[in-house]
Design an enzyme around this catalytic site. Structure first.
Site, PDB file in Angstrom:
ATOM      1  N   SER A 106       0.796  -1.223   0.000  1.00 31.13           N
ATOM      2  CA  SER A 106       0.000   0.000   0.000  1.00 31.13           C
ATOM      3  C   SER A 106       0.828   1.274   0.000  1.00 31.13           C
ATOM      4  O   SER A 106       0.318   2.326  -0.344  1.00 31.13           O
ATOM      5  CB  SER A 106      -0.943  -0.007   1.194  1.00 31.13           C
ATOM      6  OG  SER A 106      -0.194   0.022   2.383  1.00 31.13           O
ATOM      7  N   HIS A 142      -6.354  -4.150  -1.272  1.00 28.12           N
ATOM      8  CA  HIS A 142      -6.127  -2.978  -2.128  1.00 28.12           C
ATOM      9  C   HIS A 142      -6.298  -3.313  -3.610  1.00 28.12           C
ATOM     10  O   HIS A 142      -5.756  -2.611  -4.463  1.00 28.12           O
ATOM     11  CB  HIS A 142      -4.733  -2.399  -1.895  1.00 28.12           C
ATOM     12  CG  HIS A 142      -4.670  -1.407  -0.775  1.00 28.12           C
ATOM     13  ND1 HIS A 142      -5.295  -0.181  -0.828  1.00 28.12           N
ATOM     14  CD2 HIS A 142      -4.078  -1.465   0.431  1.00 28.12           C
ATOM     15  CE1 HIS A 142      -5.066   0.474   0.292  1.00 28.12           C
ATOM     16  NE2 HIS A 142      -4.330  -0.282   1.082  1.00 28.12           N
ATOM     17  N   LYS A 151     -12.896  -0.931   1.342  1.00 32.09           N
ATOM     18  CA  LYS A 151     -12.173  -0.086   0.383  1.00 32.09           C
ATOM     19  C   LYS A 151     -13.028   0.054  -0.892  1.00 32.09           C
ATOM     20  O   LYS A 151     -14.042   0.725  -0.859  1.00 32.09           O
ATOM     21  CB  LYS A 151     -10.784  -0.662   0.131  1.00 32.09           C
ATOM     22  CG  LYS A 151      -9.904  -0.535   1.385  1.00 32.09           C
ATOM     23  CD  LYS A 151      -8.448  -0.894   1.175  1.00 32.09           C
ATOM     24  CE  LYS A 151      -7.612  -0.499   2.375  1.00 32.09           C
ATOM     25  NZ  LYS A 151      -7.185  -1.631   3.214  1.00 32.09           N
TER      26      LYS A 151
HETATM   27  C1  LIG Z   1      -7.091  -2.114   4.644  1.00 29.84           C
HETATM   28  C2  LIG Z   1      -6.444  -3.409   4.788  1.00 29.84           C
HETATM   29  C3  LIG Z   1      -6.852  -4.325   5.778  1.00 29.84           C
HETATM   30  C4  LIG Z   1      -7.873  -3.970   6.840  1.00 29.84           C
HETATM   31  O1  LIG Z   1      -9.153  -3.998   6.339  1.00 29.84           O
HETATM   32  P1  LIG Z   1     -10.384  -3.725   7.334  1.00 29.84           P
HETATM   33  O2  LIG Z   1     -11.525  -4.430   6.696  1.00 29.84           O
HETATM   34  O3  LIG Z   1     -10.542  -2.237   7.399  1.00 29.84           O
HETATM   35  O4  LIG Z   1     -10.017  -4.311   8.647  1.00 29.84           O
HETATM   36  C5  LIG Z   1      -6.275  -5.577   5.791  1.00 29.84           C
HETATM   37  N1  LIG Z   1      -5.314  -5.914   4.911  1.00 29.84           N
HETATM   38  C6  LIG Z   1      -4.880  -5.056   3.959  1.00 29.84           C
HETATM   39  C7  LIG Z   1      -3.822  -5.485   3.006  1.00 29.84           C
HETATM   40  C8  LIG Z   1      -5.424  -3.777   3.871  1.00 29.84           C
HETATM   41  O5  LIG Z   1      -4.986  -2.926   2.957  1.00 29.84           O
END
Ligand SMILES: *Cc1c(COP(=O)(O)O)cnc(C)c1O
Length: 411
Positions: free
Chosen positions: A184, A212, A243
């Site tokens: 990320s 992502h 997301k």
């Molecule tokens: C954003 C993210 C998470 C966390 O996701 P949530 O559903 O908000 O807990 C987990 N792993 C990765 C790779 C992320 O980018």
């Protein structure tokens, strides 16, 4: 109040502050979108730092479906899934996700953090080995810690190092390679073809956290396994609904029906925590249906990303997080760029420059966030720009213009 402990807490807070690591929150006064209102900021801001890749966080069809879900299924479950906390839309969303990802079954959790927190401990034991990319998300790191398997890390995307770890793990009952689909801070893809080749060679499993990527990466938005043509070679996929898939909350593990059935028996966040609220499930279903039905937003996202990269490169900005480093991670030439675009401010003064530029841009109505050590390596400060389908071409141009003006002003 325990005075000694309060004093200790305040000391720790002061240390965090002295190191320049205090995180503050900006408070939005509007829905999450391409244009937002923020408390104590003049007027509306163009937003280039959300994971709202497809612009679904405030999309009318998603909001409407969430309203309908609220009316039909009420506000909350007041129970965990296996006692009496499962409704028809929970199962429907699991089935839709499985069909979308091309897996046999999917288990919903209240976040991807929970999905990653539960998946390892439930599936692997002391006889097994877990090999993890050093840049993996905190939730993978924590989930792996909760499991009794032996664990090791390989350098980011470094296949020689991964192979060395695989050889060390040769005595294990089962070995699993764990990676983010997209890293990320860099917007770089994990080299999934090579990872799957090594997994085949050493008889290992592959787990990809595609948070992502799910919804917008790959021809049909099925994520990095689709992008790299390895969907049938990845054993376990985890991801988030927080997301691109509407951006509310919720996470999942998707895999064979055997693996998912075992998780329903053993994954502790699933057994001991409420699932996603009905409103969110209904909205997420609408988001997923929209993604399947139309590639329009996905295409706009790629166009915005390509345009931003072109204009920024023309303007002389550095977009390469790997320049001068030994990292093995790069973007293969045959795949489109990820909407995470790091604008680099390398060197000793980089952190200060990135912060000054971001502040200047905020004053000019463009919301971006600078990142510096320890979130990224020393000397690799950056402003991480995230493109969205919610941006217009004009928004993208305005962002580039704001970068150029801020650079001028900051010097
Ligand atoms: C954003 C993210 C998470 C966390 O996701 P949530 O559903 O908000 O807990 C987990 N792993 C990765 C790779 C992320 O980018």
């Amino acid at each position: 109040m325990n005075r000694a402990f309060e004093a200790h807490v305040n000391e720790v807070l002061a240390e965090i502050d002295q190191a320049g690591l205090t995180k503050t929150e900006r408070v939005l006064t509007t829905p999450q979108s391409g244009v937002i209102g923020v408390q104590r900021a003049e007027g509306n801001l163009l937003n280039f730092c959300a994971n709202n890749y497809l612009g679904l966080a405030d999309a009318p069809q998603v909001v409407e479906a969430a309203h309908a879900g609220l009316d039909a299924y009420g506000f909350g479950m007041a129970s965990v899934r296996f006692i009496c906390g499962t409704q028809t839309p929970h199962r429907e969303l699991e089935e839709k996700l499985s069909a979308f990802l091309g897996t046999e079954d999917t288990i919903l959790c209240s976040s991807c953090f929970d999905a990653n927190g539960g998946v390892f401990e439930a599936l692997f034991g002391p006889e097994d080995a877990i090999i993890s990319d050093e840049l993996n998300h905190a939730s993978l790191i924590d989930g792996i810690r909760l499991c009794k398997a032996s664990r090791s890390r390989y350098r980011n995307a470094d296949m020689a190092d991964l192979e060395a770890r695989l050889q060390e793990a040769s005595g294990a009952r089962f070995t699993v390679i764990v990676t983010d689909g997209v890293f990320s801070m860099d917007g770089a893809y994990a080299p999934l073809r090579e990872i799957c080749d090594l997994a085949d060679q050493y008889g290992a499993l592959v787990l990809v956290d595609d948070s992502h990527a799910v919804g917008f990466v790959g021809e049909n938005g099925r994520g990095t396994p689709e992008l790299f043509g390895v969907a049938d070679r990845v054993d376990i996929i985890t991801g988030t609904l927080g997301k691109a898939l509407g951006g509310a909350s919720g996470g999942y593990v998707s895999a064979s029906s055997g693996i998912v059935t075992l998780l329903r028996q053993r994954a502790r966040p699933y057994l001991f925590s409420n699932s996603v609220a009905p409103t969110v499930v209904a909205g997420s279903l609408a988001a997923l249906e929209g993604i399947e039905a139309s590639g329009e937003a996905r295409a706009r996202l790629v166009e915005n990303t390509v345009l931003f990269r072109e204009l920024m490169t023309e303007a002389g900005f550095d977009l390469d997080p790997f320049a001068g480093s030994e990292s093995a991670a790069t973007r293969p030439a045959d795949v489109p760029p990820h909407p995470i675009t790091p604008v680099m401010f390398p060197g000793e003064d980089g952190a200060r420059t990135a912060t000054a530029i971001a502040e200047h841009m905020l004053a000019a109505g463009v919301y971006v966030i600078p990142f510096s050590f320890p979130v990224v390596p020393r000397g690799k400060a950056r402003i991480r720009v995230q493109l969205s389908a919610a941006h217009s071409t004009g928004d993208v141009r305005a962002c580039v213009a704001a970068f150029a003006a801020a650079r001028e002003a900051v010097g």
